[in-house]
Design an enzyme around this catalytic site. Sequence first.
Site, mmCIF file in Angstrom:
data_model
loop_
_atom_site.group_PDB
_atom_site.id
_atom_site.type_symbol
_atom_site.label_atom_id
_atom_site.label_comp_id
_atom_site.label_asym_id
_atom_site.label_seq_id
_atom_site.Cartn_x
_atom_site.Cartn_y
_atom_site.Cartn_z
ATOM 1 N N SER A 175 0.801 -1.186 -0.241
ATOM 2 C CA SER A 175 -0.260 0.127 -0.046
ATOM 3 C C SER A 175 0.734 1.148 0.256
ATOM 4 C CB SER A 175 -1.282 -0.232 0.993
ATOM 5 O OG SER A 175 -2.086 0.940 0.689
ATOM 6 N N HIS A 181 -7.462 -6.087 0.481
ATOM 7 C CA HIS A 181 -6.136 -4.786 1.085
ATOM 8 C C HIS A 181 -5.584 -6.128 2.610
ATOM 9 C CE1 HIS A 181 -3.455 -1.581 -0.250
ATOM 10 N NE2 HIS A 181 -3.939 -0.956 1.072
ATOM 11 N N ASP A 209 -10.145 -5.287 -3.506
ATOM 12 C CA ASP A 209 -10.159 -4.419 -2.468
ATOM 13 C C ASP A 209 -10.321 -3.354 -2.517
ATOM 14 O OD1 ASP A 209 -7.845 -2.090 -1.615
ATOM 15 O OD2 ASP A 209 -5.969 -3.482 -2.324
#
Lengths: 281, 281
Positions: free
Chosen positions: A150, A260, A226
């Site tokens: 991320s 995620h 996600d």
Amino acid sequence: MNKHLEEIAANRSFGGWHKRFRHRSTVLDCEMEFGVYLPPSAEKGPVPVLWWLSGLTCTDENFMQKAGAHQVASELGIAIVCPDTSPRGTDLPGEHDSYDFGSGAGFYLNAATDPWRRHYRMYDYVTDELPAVVSGDLPVNDVQGISGHSMGGHGALVCALKNPGRYRSLSAFAPISNPTRCAWGEKAFTGYLGDDRNQWKDWDATELIGNNGCDLEILVDQGEADNFLKEGQLRPESLEKACQASSTPLNLRMQPGYDHSYFFIATFIEDHLQHHGRFLR
Amino acid sequence: MNKHLEEIAANRSFGGWHKRFRHRSTVLDCEMEFGVYLPPSAEKGPVPVLWWLSGLTCTDENFMQKAGAHQVASELGIAIVCPDTSPRGTDLPGEHDSYDFGSGAGFYLNAATDPWRRHYRMYDYVTDELPAVVSGDLPVNDVQGISGHSMGGHGALVCALKNPGRYRSLSAFAPISNPTRCAWGEKAFTGYLGDDRNQWKDWDATELIGNNGCDLEILVDQGEADNFLKEGQLRPESLEKACQASSTPLNLRMQPGYDHSYFFIATFIEDHLQHHGRFLR
């Protein structure tokens, strides 16, 4: 052992060691902690190192505890170093008010605005100061790869793109690929860099790849379920386009059903470690 | 899906699913949450289930996030269910004051004293109520094994010892093997069961094995650098002696250098899952 590097935890793990250290960072002007996994082979001599940059809200501990990376790192003989995600112990105005700016959200850049520029220099910390600390005191050699998740996946891309030849391998999980064009990035870059968007491009992986390309084969995994992908925070399509335009070899794998979380990372970390192992050993 | 079983999280993991559920427990008289790992094969039909009982301070989440168990469970086609470690949402006098008694420390027994006996019936919950909920609503069959860590390692031993034939496999990590003879157990049993030590024996794995033995091959891993071993909280030697006296097959593995952490569990969880797989598949 450098007298300024204090060992604060040590756990046996897959025949090697997970250790945590505290040290005074000159670059960040604060005390910092970081985590290291040392494979069994590090007891016989220096080993290659994979840098792992974590995402928003994380410390050095999340990846080490949740990603299930130690087993394959043990087998491959690769050390992993996890820095923290921002300066700590400071108390700047608003620093602790939101999860996506300030503490836990350093974005691996060098801030240009007051009051952030005094402490928020995570780019210099992870590419310069911490590697010197680690190579000086721990059994690693200068063969390095970099990865992350991320915010940290983007950090890994930027660190590699701004330092051609420094890292031999590069991968990312669900990176914030084009921060100048998403809400997370706009908030962070406005705060750390100011309003001049031209200054932002130097910290955006998609912009950097578009300018210069990259010689490394980049492995990126992205979960299709996600939520942040759906919100437009990640924009892998921008990264893909920039790689195509610059003939940068990108293996972008869209993973159906994955989100995620660290469950996503754990599922595919072995593939990433094997990818790094191809170039680091 | 039972209307009383509320799904509160779902993450893809190693081709299967990690899910969390909330439900009203009649036995505990409170709302409870638990976690499940469902392997890919559960999409084709019911699969065996391994019960995992966690240790002091844990919830259903720690093992799922930190043990790295999903990969091998996925390969073996075994579901894992993690209950919480105590009733929740209650507010009994002193319930939240210490890490080793009350919330997060239910010790998998049925309390006999006031005020605990109204809610603290974790033995009935994990051996009776929750299995019925799980088998009613999730794709598992009645082939079951049980394992756990520390307080939960002891809980796994007691659940199996008190229910011959119920579980086909049994293992434990660093179990509190003889709670009637250690500080943790004495505190908990005094609180939950009262001052009559004769009543305690019915909840002590070493006592139960000494009385009746066990037909299952028990796999136990114990780190030699475990601080709680040094403090005398775990007493694997008592368990070993009771197993020898009752001809119970025990494979007690002392692991040099390993401590009480999830890094220890992660290192050896594959061996335990393979052990359970031998009997569950």
